[in-house]
Design an enzyme around this catalytic site. Structure first.
Site, PDB file in Angstrom:
ATOM      1  N   SER A  95      11.426   9.135  -1.563  1.00 22.76           N
ATOM      2  CA  SER A  95      10.859   8.136  -0.662  1.00 22.76           C
ATOM      3  C   SER A  95      11.969   7.416   0.105  1.00 22.76           C
ATOM      4  O   SER A  95      12.784   8.050   0.758  1.00 22.76           O
ATOM      5  CB  SER A  95       9.979   7.174  -1.460  1.00 22.76           C
ATOM      6  OG  SER A  95       9.191   6.371  -0.623  1.00 22.76           O
ATOM      7  N   ASP A 217      -0.371  12.985   0.816  1.00 26.21           N
ATOM      8  CA  ASP A 217       0.462  11.847   0.442  1.00 26.21           C
ATOM      9  C   ASP A 217      -0.019  10.639   1.245  1.00 26.21           C
ATOM     10  O   ASP A 217       0.021  10.650   2.480  1.00 26.21           O
ATOM     11  CB  ASP A 217       1.926  12.161   0.753  1.00 26.21           C
ATOM     12  CG  ASP A 217       2.905  11.063   0.356  1.00 26.21           C
ATOM     13  OD1 ASP A 217       2.484   9.904   0.226  1.00 26.21           O
ATOM     14  OD2 ASP A 217       4.098  11.364   0.196  1.00 26.21           O
ATOM     15  N   HIS A 246       2.291  10.390  -3.686  1.00 24.60           N
ATOM     16  CA  HIS A 246       3.609  10.022  -3.196  1.00 24.60           C
ATOM     17  C   HIS A 246       4.684  10.109  -4.279  1.00 24.60           C
ATOM     18  O   HIS A 246       5.870  10.008  -3.973  1.00 24.60           O
ATOM     19  CB  HIS A 246       3.550   8.600  -2.621  1.00 24.60           C
ATOM     20  CG  HIS A 246       4.770   8.186  -1.875  1.00 24.60           C
ATOM     21  ND1 HIS A 246       5.215   8.839  -0.745  1.00 24.60           N
ATOM     22  CD2 HIS A 246       5.659   7.179  -2.107  1.00 24.60           C
ATOM     23  CE1 HIS A 246       6.317   8.259  -0.300  1.00 24.60           C
ATOM     24  NE2 HIS A 246       6.610   7.249  -1.111  1.00 24.60           N
TER      25      HIS A 246
END
Length: 271
Positions: A95, A217, A246
């Site tokens: 991320s 996601d 995610h």
């Protein structure tokens, strides 16, 4: 133990000539890599650390000005690698830490042999020429929900982000690490992430990149992985996994761990 090591709860495990650095995303800490680490320690030296602001770090170390942009986190990565005297590494960034790794590599490409990005986005906001997945109004609502009742927001956000119900072990794990963050710090970090725009800098990345993405996601539309692939200055490859959520390394380790191991071992330049 030095200040850098103490502040980031740095842990070095395993043995091997090559170093793998595991960098977690928002709302988690280094425990998010628990399914991957056992598969690395026999062949690699593995560096784990907590991003400043994670619930496991001392909030007194969190500087709101420094971490108002991703540059503060990129400087932390460079400081960690220099402090540990790591000459170069395979960097695995989840991320926001994927973008942090790219930024750090622009400043110090010598420190990175390749970068694996998981669920990475250079910009979350939509604009006329780009689909990031969020409108400004949606982000304002998200931030207001965090301000008004952080615990309730965590309970609602965790299953959406992970892609499961509250009975899921992965959702419970993410809920725990998310709730461990101090609410004002969590809001500040979220604002920094969701308002970041790394797109203009992608062409300056020279380190080979492996872009790994879930097919579904909440935070990162799958088209973003192709955007990264097209705009990075370095050689890159994309793999879209048949996973939902995610945090696939936490929610679908049976699928994700073999894929990550393959990319860690695979050399784009030699292909």
């Amino acid at each position: 133990m030095g200040v850098v090591e103490e502040a980031h709860n740095i842990r070095v495990v395993g043995s091997g000539q090559q170093t793998v650095v595991l960098a977690h995303g928002f709302g988690t800490d280094q425990s998010v890599w628990k399914h991957l680490v056992p598969h690395l320690v026999d062949q690699y030296k593995v560096v784990l650390y907590d991003n400043m602001g994670a619930g496991t770090t001392n909030p007194d170390y969190f500087d709101f000005d420094r971490y108002a942009s991703l540059d503060g986190y990129a400087c932390d990565v460079i400081a960690i690698l220099d402090d540990l005297r790591v000459p170069n590494c395979i960097y695995v960034g989840h991320s926001v830490s994927a973008m942090v790794g790219l930024l750090a590599s622009i400043s110090r490409p010598d420190l990175f042999t390749k970068i694996l990005t998981i669920s990475a986005s250079p910009r979350y906001l939509n604009d006329p020429e780009y689909f990031g997945g969020f409108e400004q109004e949606e982000l304002l609502e998200l931030f207001e929900a965090m301000r008004s009742n952080y615990k309730a927001w965590c309970a609602g956000f965790a299953p959406l982000a992970v892609g499961g119900d509250m009975e899921s072990v992965a959702v419970q794990e993410f809920s725990r690490t998310l709730f461990n963050m101090r609410p004002d710090i969590a809001l500040s970090v979220a604002q920094t992430i969701f308002y970041s725009d790394v797109r203009p800098l992608l062409r300056h990345v020279t380190v080979p990149c492996h872009i790994i993405q879930s097919v579904k996601d909440l935070a990162v539309p799958v088209v973003v992985s192709e955007y990264l692939h097209q705009h990075l200055g370095a050689a890159s490859i994309v793999e879209v996994m048949s996973t939902d959520g995610h945090l696939p390394q936490l929610s679908s380790p049976d699928v994700v761990v073999p894929i990550l191991l393959r990319h860690i071992r695979y050399d784009i330049a030699a292909a």
